[in-house]
Scaffold this active site. Sequence first.
Site, mmCIF file in Angstrom:
data_model
loop_
_atom_site.group_PDB
_atom_site.id
_atom_site.type_symbol
_atom_site.label_atom_id
_atom_site.label_comp_id
_atom_site.label_asym_id
_atom_site.label_seq_id
_atom_site.Cartn_x
_atom_site.Cartn_y
_atom_site.Cartn_z
ATOM 1 N N HIS A 1 -9.584 3.354 -6.481
ATOM 2 C CA HIS A 1 -8.926 3.423 -7.802
ATOM 3 C C HIS A 1 -10.098 2.792 -8.957
ATOM 4 O O HIS A 1 -10.326 3.418 -9.855
ATOM 5 C CB HIS A 1 -7.583 2.656 -8.026
ATOM 6 C CG HIS A 1 -6.687 3.148 -7.188
ATOM 7 N ND1 HIS A 1 -5.701 2.167 -6.591
ATOM 8 C CD2 HIS A 1 -5.774 4.275 -7.234
ATOM 9 C CE1 HIS A 1 -4.693 2.693 -6.038
ATOM 10 N NE2 HIS A 1 -4.709 4.075 -6.500
ATOM 11 N N SER B 1 -3.719 3.062 -0.860
ATOM 12 C CA SER B 1 -3.053 1.868 -0.962
ATOM 13 C C SER B 1 -2.318 1.754 0.343
ATOM 14 O O SER B 1 -1.993 0.631 0.854
ATOM 15 C CB SER B 1 -2.171 1.934 -2.144
ATOM 16 O OG SER B 1 -2.788 2.083 -3.222
HETATM 17 P P1 ADP Z 1 0.505 8.075 -6.807
HETATM 18 O O1 ADP Z 1 1.673 7.480 -6.090
HETATM 19 O O2 ADP Z 1 0.625 8.534 -8.312
HETATM 20 O O3 ADP Z 1 -0.366 9.077 -6.077
HETATM 21 P P2 ADP Z 1 -1.712 6.225 -6.204
HETATM 22 O O4 ADP Z 1 -1.849 4.518 -6.662
HETATM 23 O O5 ADP Z 1 -1.422 6.421 -5.015
HETATM 24 O O6 ADP Z 1 -0.537 6.782 -7.148
HETATM 25 O O7 ADP Z 1 -2.835 6.984 -6.732
HETATM 26 C C1 ADP Z 1 -3.141 7.158 -8.225
HETATM 27 C C2 ADP Z 1 -4.219 8.194 -8.288
HETATM 28 O O8 ADP Z 1 -5.534 7.661 -7.692
HETATM 29 C C3 ADP Z 1 -4.305 9.560 -7.516
HETATM 30 O O9 ADP Z 1 -4.746 10.604 -8.177
HETATM 31 C C4 ADP Z 1 -4.788 9.378 -6.276
HETATM 32 O O10 ADP Z 1 -5.392 10.578 -5.671
HETATM 33 C C5 ADP Z 1 -6.037 8.571 -6.722
HETATM 34 N N1 ADP Z 1 -6.433 7.714 -5.624
HETATM 35 C C6 ADP Z 1 -6.047 6.714 -4.790
HETATM 36 N N2 ADP Z 1 -6.846 6.256 -4.010
HETATM 37 C C7 ADP Z 1 -8.067 6.858 -4.347
HETATM 38 C C8 ADP Z 1 -9.375 6.662 -3.691
HETATM 39 N N3 ADP Z 1 -9.679 5.965 -2.745
HETATM 40 N N4 ADP Z 1 -10.541 7.513 -4.205
HETATM 41 C C9 ADP Z 1 -10.263 8.351 -5.294
HETATM 42 N N5 ADP Z 1 -8.886 8.277 -5.952
HETATM 43 C C10 ADP Z 1 -8.038 7.821 -5.501
#
Ligand code: ADP
Length: 163
Positions: A17, A128
């Site tokens: 993130h 996550s």
């Molecule tokens: P959600 O439940 O809305 O998917 P997340 O916290 O899992 O929320 O993810 C928020 C955003 O961050 C999403 O667009 C996800 O694809 C992106 N994201 C999560 N982890 C990574 C990562 N390791 N690299 C790039 N983008 C990520």
Amino acid sequence: MKRAIYPGSFDPITNGHLNIVERALDVFDRVTIVISTNSQKVPLFELSDSIRMVSEATKCWSQVDVDHNDGLTVDYARRNGIHTAIRGLRAVTDFEHEFSMALTNRSLWGEFDTVFLMTKAEYMYLSSSVVRQVAQLGGDISQFVPKCVENELREKFDKKPKA
Ligand code: ADP
């Protein structure tokens, strides 16, 4: 001023993130991380804990602020006069879901766009949920999350990292 929101669950925030936030700051003047409750997921952390950890992890960037939202992302964006959301793309597996969400959001508000950023290759498979699982089993998560998150996860699962 070019503004964007970065909506997500951030349960917890990971280095993946943070890498997206860093890249977004090359493009946008101000980024608001919006912690949203995802009805499909039972969160590990209370909202107040997530807000605290995200704020701590991003405190080095004065152009980043942190907020939360219970409703539709487009409603939050419209209320705040922000027309762009940032989302991160990892492997192809993210694509289908992200594509449908971006198009749905644009149907709900025609002036809304989603900008996709690609993470660093080393974070490509970082999520996550993987971090939560490794932490629960007592594994070392220091390379995946900022220090404040590592400490909170360790406290939650009350385990020391395995040597
Ligand atoms: P959600 O439940 O809305 O998917 P997340 O916290 O899992 O929320 O993810 C928020 C955003 O961050 C999403 O667009 C996800 O694809 C992106 N994201 C999560 N982890 C990574 C990562 N390791 N690299 C790039 N983008 C990520």
